[in-house]
Write an enzyme that holds these catalytic residues in place. Structure first.
Site, PDB file in Angstrom:
ATOM      1  N   ASP A  76      -5.625  -8.513  10.762  1.00 29.69           N
ATOM      2  CA  ASP A  76      -4.207  -8.565  10.404  1.00 29.69           C
ATOM      3  C   ASP A  76      -3.367  -8.534  11.682  1.00 29.69           C
ATOM      4  OD1 ASP A  76      -5.141  -8.125   7.823  1.00 29.69           O
ATOM      5  OD2 ASP A  76      -4.735  -5.962   7.922  1.00 29.69           O
TER       6      ASP A  76
HETATM    7  N1  URA Z   1      -9.271  -4.507   7.261  1.00 35.54           N
HETATM    8  C1  URA Z   1      -7.937  -4.509   7.285  1.00 35.54           C
HETATM    9  O1  URA Z   1      -7.306  -3.874   6.459  1.00 35.54           O
HETATM   10  N2  URA Z   1      -7.327  -5.223   8.237  1.00 35.54           N
HETATM   11  C2  URA Z   1      -7.973  -5.923   9.174  1.00 35.54           C
HETATM   12  O2  URA Z   1      -7.358  -6.557  10.026  1.00 35.54           O
HETATM   13  C3  URA Z   1      -9.377  -5.910   9.145  1.00 35.54           C
HETATM   14  C4  URA Z   1     -10.002  -5.185   8.182  1.00 35.54           C
END
Ligand code: URA
Length: 272
Positions: A137
């Protein structure tokens, strides 16, 4: 996989004399094709040519799964799979594996049509066609692998290989004793059951608790959703490892070349 496609393999093979010979075509000189195994191993930095000969003589080297002990063996480094002591040796010199410590706010894309900061900005000047293995993310920091090896990337993202990813999350405490058990047993999310492979509290200071979650799946926002579901919304999330590849103390926003041993471990994890 994203639109960042893996490049096709070259369809020319090199020979000992550094020329390129079309695959499948007879070498017009009549000289044997391929490069001697000990030379391939020494070029890959495994050992000196002499030490590589010892490895071969000791039966520690396999080519496409078969032990090779004869010294004259010639191979095509673009196509063979070579292992030393069971560990894959990357002998293709066109393959690139880079570890990025993605900073918060950077998008996991190779280009961004809205002009936002993205992973591609860091590699615009590189000649290879790199792509990122999976996504983090924008708010998540940490380890992202960039490579031009399409098969490796495909397998690392495929759930059937179950490569473990490790995350450190800062959450509000206290964290109840049964949280680990609940996460390992599985938590029902809107798109189905999700499980952590392991969970532990790493550190706690007042109401700030650092937890470590290891899991092998890659659904969107999976760690944030899992922890929110057990009552601990994430304040900060960092991916610290992909299989045996570790973030270590690499600074945010920097790239580093993945070591030969680490590359070998990644290939081993996905049975390449
Ligand atoms: N899980 C998440 O919530 N975000 C990420 O970027 C990777 C795994």
């Amino acid at each position: 996989m994203s639109s960042d496609q893996a490049p096709r393999r070259s369809d020319a093979v090199g020979d000992d004399r550094g020329r390129r010979v079309g695959r499948g075509e007879p070498d017009p000189t009549g000289l044997p094709e391929g490069i001697r195994l000990q030379k391939v191993l020494s070029k890959a930095g495994i050992a000196s040519r002499r030490a590589a000969e010892d490895l071969i003589a000791q039966g520690r080297v396999t080519v496409d799964g078969a032990v090779v002990t004869e010294m004259g063996r010639r191979v095509d480094p673009d196509t063979v799979s070579i292992h030393v002591d069971g560990m894959r040796v990357i002998v293709r010199d066109d393959l690139v594996h880079l570890a990025l410590n993605k900073p918060r706010g950077m998008h996991s894309t190779m280009s961004d049509d809205r002009g936002r900061s993205c992973v591609g900005d860091l590699v615009v000047d590189r000649p290879e066609r790199l792509f990122h293995v999976g996504r983090l993310d924008a708010d998540t920091e940490g380890l992202l692998l960039l490579t031009n090896d399409g098969e490796l990337a495909h397998r690392l993202m495929h759930p059937s290989f179950e490569v473990l990813k490790t995350y450190r999350a800062e959450v509000r405490g206290p964290v109840a004793r049964d949280v680990g058990r609940r996460l390992r047993a599985g938590v029902e999310l809107e798109d189905g059951l999700a499980k952590a492979d392991s969970f532990r509290v790493v550190d706690a200071y007042a109401d700030r608790v650092m937890v470590e979650v290891v899991l092998h799946e890659g659904r969107k926002h999976i760690v944030r959703r899992l922890l929110a579901e057990v009552g601990h919304p994430v304040r900060r999330l960092v991916r610290t490892a992909i299989g045996e590849l570790r973030l270590g103390d690499q600074r945010p926003g920097t790239l580093r070349r993945v070591s030969r041993r680490e590359v070998g471990e990644l290939y081993k994890a996905v049975e390449l």
